[in-house]
Design an enzyme around this catalytic site. Sequence first.
Site, PDB file in Angstrom:
ATOM      1  N   CYS A 129      -1.481 -12.487  -1.941  1.00 19.52           N
ATOM      2  CA  CYS A 129      -2.091 -11.790  -0.808  1.00 19.52           C
ATOM      3  C   CYS A 129      -3.347 -11.034  -1.222  1.00 19.52           C
ATOM      4  O   CYS A 129      -4.196 -10.726  -0.382  1.00 19.52           O
ATOM      5  CB  CYS A 129      -1.088 -10.839  -0.159  1.00 19.52           C
ATOM      6  N   MET A 274       8.838  -9.353  -0.316  1.00 20.28           N
ATOM      7  CA  MET A 274       8.056  -8.213   0.168  1.00 20.28           C
ATOM      8  C   MET A 274       8.835  -7.417   1.208  1.00 20.28           C
ATOM      9  O   MET A 274       8.749  -6.184   1.250  1.00 20.28           O
ATOM     10  CB  MET A 274       6.719  -8.692   0.733  1.00 20.28           C
TER      11      MET A 274
END
Length: 522
Positions: A129, A274
């Site tokens: 990311c 996450m």
Amino acid sequence: MQTTMQQRLQGRNVAGRSVAPSVPAHRAFHSHRAATQTATISAAASSTTKLPASHLESSKKALDSLKQQAVNRYAGDKKSSIIAIGLTIHNAPVELREKLAVPEAEWPRAIEELCQFPHIEEAAVLSTCNRMELYVVGLSWHRGVREVEEWLSRTSGVPLDELRPYLFLLRDRDATHHLMRVSGGLDSLVMGEGQILAQVRQVYKVGQNCPGFGRHLNGLFKQAITAGKRVRAETSISTGSVSVSSAAVELAQLKLPTHNWSDAKVCIIGAGKMSTLLVKHLQSKGCKEVTVLNRSLPRAQALAEEFPEVKFNIHLMPDLLACVEASDVIFAASGSEEILIHREHVEAMSKPSDVVGGKRRFVDISVPRNIAPAINELEHGIVYNVDDLKEVVAANKEGRAQAAAEAEVLIREEQRAFEAWRDSLETVPTIKALRSKAETIRAAEFEKAVSRLGEGLSKKQLKAVEELSKGIVNKLLHGPMTALRCDGTDPDAVGQTLANMEALERMFQLSEVDVAALAGKQ
């Protein structure tokens, strides 16, 4: 309308021009969302980009090297170059990073395509990311860089002149040092975060089944993993909240009017790693109840079992919009490559309570993004993405300055170990050349001796004479061969070995042509 990924991979750029060499068409790396317009990237590219000092200095050195070699720019170096090229959260906006992101399932295909270029021997992809980085071993420094740039532009659909202002370019020691810092968490948005080490491990794991992930990159990533482990074991850099997820929780809490999680209804989209970290930090901040949406029940149920003290409301993705409307803070941490929540969805929803300021807050830590940025245009909606987390990580870096300095020392040690190992590989062609020359001489002298002796010798006697010649050669070569062998763990020993190599090449007149030819057979 944006050019499709399949058209790009057939060798067409956004202007419709052919790009060579052509690469076979295959399914898209990722779906490009209509909400992200090329105009956004064009506008961003025209603004001033501030690179971190380390990247700026290293990139300048790499570009200076290109200029200095311009006179003979296509003459290949004797030693292949390790090249790192890509973009990170430090110098490229999420709008651009998501266009270049490569899903893990497509890493092998990306490696294969990169290695189809004539000047790229090995390749690896690190796409998260916060970064999209390519590591390649190039036969030609200049052409290797050009081929990687062409691949990046073609697969992303972003014209090269718009992409270049955001790319960093590192070579050899600068490239290996960068990867060591990445693995150690020193280049992360949240300094010391542990997830990046797991991602570097995954690059190494995926590479084991890819022919293009060769000896040099295999050794580099293995050493980088060791560096990352040492940094976390021997320094305090990873203590406390050190992840994108923890920063996301802190940012959302900071934006809540009461700064209290008991006043907000929380929803998490996704049930992966996450999301697990999100729940962990939400719980530590006093959150007692969360709604989790996922594509399948088992994974969401496993997440709930991991945190028995938190009340979970589990739903499947068809309930997405209803769950979002019932929530005040929505975290997006899914693996989807599509926009899941659009502006019109939120516009049709009821206004959140005054306790949370009458705003529905979205924290999108997915790349590619899952929440449409156009929601920010609404009076009762606001979207934060991974780039907005910088607001809460400045203090983190200051508090970890000492640990970072200690980590740099460890990283330099691991980098020297890798460089020593890589240097030790240089002796292999010399060993082969020396043995080849000795064998050529032995075989010629043996044939001479046999012709002089005539046909009076039996096969047994001929074999004995030949074995005698081989034995003499092997014993004479034992000393020189021992002087050329080194495991690469001791830089001083490697230096001595390389000195021995140069001496032997002179003494035995091993021409560079012979050594280079044998190097190609490794």
